[in-house]
Design a protein around this motif. Sequence first.
Motif, mmCIF file in Angstrom:
data_model
loop_
_atom_site.group_PDB
_atom_site.id
_atom_site.type_symbol
_atom_site.label_atom_id
_atom_site.label_comp_id
_atom_site.label_asym_id
_atom_site.label_seq_id
_atom_site.Cartn_x
_atom_site.Cartn_y
_atom_site.Cartn_z
ATOM 1 N N MET A 1 0.831 -1.204 0.000
ATOM 2 C CA MET A 1 0.000 0.000 0.000
ATOM 3 C C MET A 1 0.866 1.255 0.000
ATOM 4 O O MET A 1 1.775 1.376 0.802
ATOM 5 C CB MET A 1 -0.891 0.039 1.249
ATOM 6 C CG MET A 1 -1.727 1.305 1.349
ATOM 7 S SD MET A 1 -2.309 1.687 3.020
ATOM 8 C CE MET A 1 -0.783 2.089 3.853
ATOM 9 N N LEU A 2 0.604 2.115 -0.935
ATOM 10 C CA LEU A 2 1.224 3.434 -0.918
ATOM 11 C C LEU A 2 0.122 4.366 -1.391
ATOM 12 O O LEU A 2 -0.347 4.242 -2.517
ATOM 13 C CB LEU A 2 2.431 3.448 -1.859
ATOM 14 C CG LEU A 2 3.377 4.615 -1.643
ATOM 15 C CD1 LEU A 2 4.813 4.119 -1.718
ATOM 16 C CD2 LEU A 2 3.153 5.704 -2.643
ATOM 17 N N LEU A 3 -0.334 5.235 -0.525
ATOM 18 C CA LEU A 3 -1.507 6.037 -0.843
ATOM 19 C C LEU A 3 -1.215 7.521 -0.651
ATOM 20 O O LEU A 3 -0.716 7.929 0.398
ATOM 21 C CB LEU A 3 -2.685 5.618 0.059
ATOM 22 C CG LEU A 3 -3.986 6.366 -0.198
ATOM 23 C CD1 LEU A 3 -4.578 5.950 -1.542
ATOM 24 C CD2 LEU A 3 -4.982 6.091 0.924
ATOM 25 N N HIS A 4 -1.552 8.285 -1.686
ATOM 26 C CA HIS A 4 -1.381 9.738 -1.663
ATOM 27 C C HIS A 4 -2.743 10.378 -1.346
ATOM 28 O O HIS A 4 -3.705 10.135 -2.062
ATOM 29 C CB HIS A 4 -0.844 10.148 -3.056
ATOM 30 C CG HIS A 4 -0.892 11.614 -3.321
ATOM 31 N ND1 HIS A 4 -0.724 12.154 -4.568
ATOM 32 C CD2 HIS A 4 -1.080 12.666 -2.495
ATOM 33 C CE1 HIS A 4 -0.821 13.470 -4.509
ATOM 34 N NE2 HIS A 4 -1.040 13.808 -3.265
ATOM 35 N N ILE A 5 -2.812 11.145 -0.271
ATOM 36 C CA ILE A 5 -4.059 11.850 0.072
ATOM 37 C C ILE A 5 -3.795 13.356 -0.029
ATOM 38 O O ILE A 5 -3.025 13.909 0.768
ATOM 39 C CB ILE A 5 -4.561 11.490 1.488
ATOM 40 C CG1 ILE A 5 -4.716 9.973 1.621
ATOM 41 C CG2 ILE A 5 -5.879 12.193 1.783
ATOM 42 C CD1 ILE A 5 -5.236 9.523 2.971
ATOM 43 N N PRO A 6 -4.420 14.021 -1.017
ATOM 44 C CA PRO A 6 -4.176 15.456 -1.189
ATOM 45 C C PRO A 6 -4.880 16.295 -0.123
ATOM 46 O O PRO A 6 -5.833 15.837 0.519
ATOM 47 C CB PRO A 6 -4.746 15.748 -2.580
ATOM 48 C CG PRO A 6 -5.724 14.660 -2.844
ATOM 49 C CD PRO A 6 -5.310 13.464 -2.037
ATOM 50 N N ASP A 7 -4.376 17.531 0.041
ATOM 51 C CA ASP A 7 -5.092 18.579 0.795
ATOM 52 C C ASP A 7 -5.515 18.180 2.199
ATOM 53 O O ASP A 7 -6.659 18.407 2.606
ATOM 54 C CB ASP A 7 -6.338 19.028 0.002
ATOM 55 C CG ASP A 7 -5.970 19.501 -1.396
ATOM 56 O OD1 ASP A 7 -4.909 20.132 -1.531
ATOM 57 O OD2 ASP A 7 -6.722 19.205 -2.344
ATOM 58 N N ASP B 1 2.041 0.224 12.278
ATOM 59 C CA ASP B 1 1.495 -0.490 11.116
ATOM 60 C C ASP B 1 1.638 0.342 9.843
ATOM 61 O O ASP B 1 1.886 -0.187 8.770
ATOM 62 C CB ASP B 1 0.001 -0.783 11.330
ATOM 63 C CG ASP B 1 -0.251 -1.694 12.509
ATOM 64 O OD1 ASP B 1 0.582 -2.591 12.757
ATOM 65 O OD2 ASP B 1 -1.289 -1.516 13.200
ATOM 66 N N ILE B 2 1.436 1.653 9.976
ATOM 67 C CA ILE B 2 1.440 2.555 8.818
ATOM 68 C C ILE B 2 2.367 3.726 9.122
ATOM 69 O O ILE B 2 2.306 4.306 10.209
ATOM 70 C CB ILE B 2 0.010 3.097 8.551
ATOM 71 C CG1 ILE B 2 -0.954 1.926 8.291
ATOM 72 C CG2 ILE B 2 0.002 4.069 7.375
ATOM 73 C CD1 ILE B 2 -2.418 2.334 8.285
ATOM 74 N N SER B 3 3.226 4.054 8.151
ATOM 75 C CA SER B 3 4.083 5.237 8.263
ATOM 76 C C SER B 3 3.468 6.354 7.426
ATOM 77 O O SER B 3 2.916 6.090 6.353
ATOM 78 C CB SER B 3 5.487 4.947 7.727
ATOM 79 O OG SER B 3 6.110 3.934 8.486
ATOM 80 N N CYS B 4 3.564 7.592 7.918
ATOM 81 C CA CYS B 4 2.934 8.722 7.227
ATOM 82 C C CYS B 4 3.911 9.892 7.134
ATOM 83 O O CYS B 4 4.623 10.183 8.100
ATOM 84 C CB CYS B 4 1.732 9.246 8.004
ATOM 85 S SG CYS B 4 0.520 7.996 8.398
ATOM 86 N N TYR C 1 2.236 4.710 3.846
ATOM 87 C CA TYR C 1 2.838 3.487 3.307
ATOM 88 C C TYR C 1 3.026 2.492 4.434
ATOM 89 O O TYR C 1 2.972 2.859 5.622
ATOM 90 C CB TYR C 1 4.141 3.784 2.558
ATOM 91 C CG TYR C 1 5.203 4.502 3.351
ATOM 92 C CD1 TYR C 1 5.161 5.883 3.537
ATOM 93 C CD2 TYR C 1 6.268 3.798 3.914
ATOM 94 C CE1 TYR C 1 6.137 6.542 4.259
ATOM 95 C CE2 TYR C 1 7.256 4.460 4.641
ATOM 96 C CZ TYR C 1 7.177 5.824 4.802
ATOM 97 O OH TYR C 1 8.138 6.470 5.533
ATOM 98 N N ALA C 2 3.244 1.249 4.054
ATOM 99 C CA ALA C 2 3.318 0.187 5.056
ATOM 100 C C ALA C 2 4.527 0.407 5.965
ATOM 101 O O ALA C 2 5.645 0.652 5.485
ATOM 102 C CB ALA C 2 3.426 -1.167 4.370
ATOM 103 N N GLY C 3 4.303 0.302 7.264
ATOM 104 C CA GLY C 3 5.385 0.469 8.230
ATOM 105 C C GLY C 3 6.494 -0.567 8.066
ATOM 106 O O GLY C 3 7.610 -0.367 8.551
ATOM 107 N N THR C 4 6.200 -1.629 7.366
ATOM 108 C CA THR C 4 7.193 -2.697 7.158
ATOM 109 C C THR C 4 8.172 -2.377 6.020
ATOM 110 O O THR C 4 9.125 -3.114 5.822
ATOM 111 C CB THR C 4 6.451 -3.998 6.790
ATOM 112 O OG1 THR C 4 5.519 -3.707 5.732
ATOM 113 C CG2 THR C 4 5.704 -4.570 7.976
#
Length: 227
Positions: free
Chosen positions: A1-7, A115-118, A154-157
């Motif tokens: 998982m790699l997700l871009h969330i704008p704004d 679990d998730i890095s941001c 993205y995944a913390g792993t």
Amino acid sequence: MLLHIPDILTPAEVQHAQSLLADAPWLDGRASAGSQARAVKNNEQLPHDCDAATQIRTLLLRGLDRNPTFFSAALPKKVFTPRVNRYGGDSNFYGNHVDNAVRFAPDSGQRVRTDISCTLFLSDPASYDGGALVVQDSAGPQQVKLPAGHLVLYAGTSVHQVTPVTRGVRLACFFWIESMVRSQEQRQLLFNLDMALLRLRQQHGESDETTALTGSYHNLLRMWADT
Ligand code: NI
């Protein structure tokens, strides 16, 4: 998982954050890294309790709260106290590493499983060269450099790095999430289902089918969530 969330932040909030950082009390970033990461880390961070860090954290947490995509993707149980960092000058990179699996929140001492890095980008990408976040995922290395106010999850792993900043300054917020749904696979499935339902409703309105699928979404979440 790699997700871009704008704004996640509005342009006015980004500008406010940038002004708070103009003369903030930066510290060597190695203080918060584990031993492997420390060997490859060369950046600066704000003390978590300084005024600029506290105000930016409030802006960020408010931005996350009002963003349904973030909630759907992360299904957050705990959010690690967001921190602020800077890459530029002689402190301009962070080599390949994996984040520590468990972090201790500085205020509460509460354990957070990462679990998730941001990363929330705070600098205009045209204002600096280099400074890409490079995440190794199943499709190979993914380069991420986003507009100010945008977030990447993205995944913390994942093994990841920040490439050297060769001009200007890269400001960002970084934090971790312990998700109610620990499995990446299950979390991704729930997110895909939720997004498909959203589009279905936009295109066709409410129906018995959307009600049934929404029920299935919640029943899966009930089965998998650890609250
Ligand atoms: Ni990292």
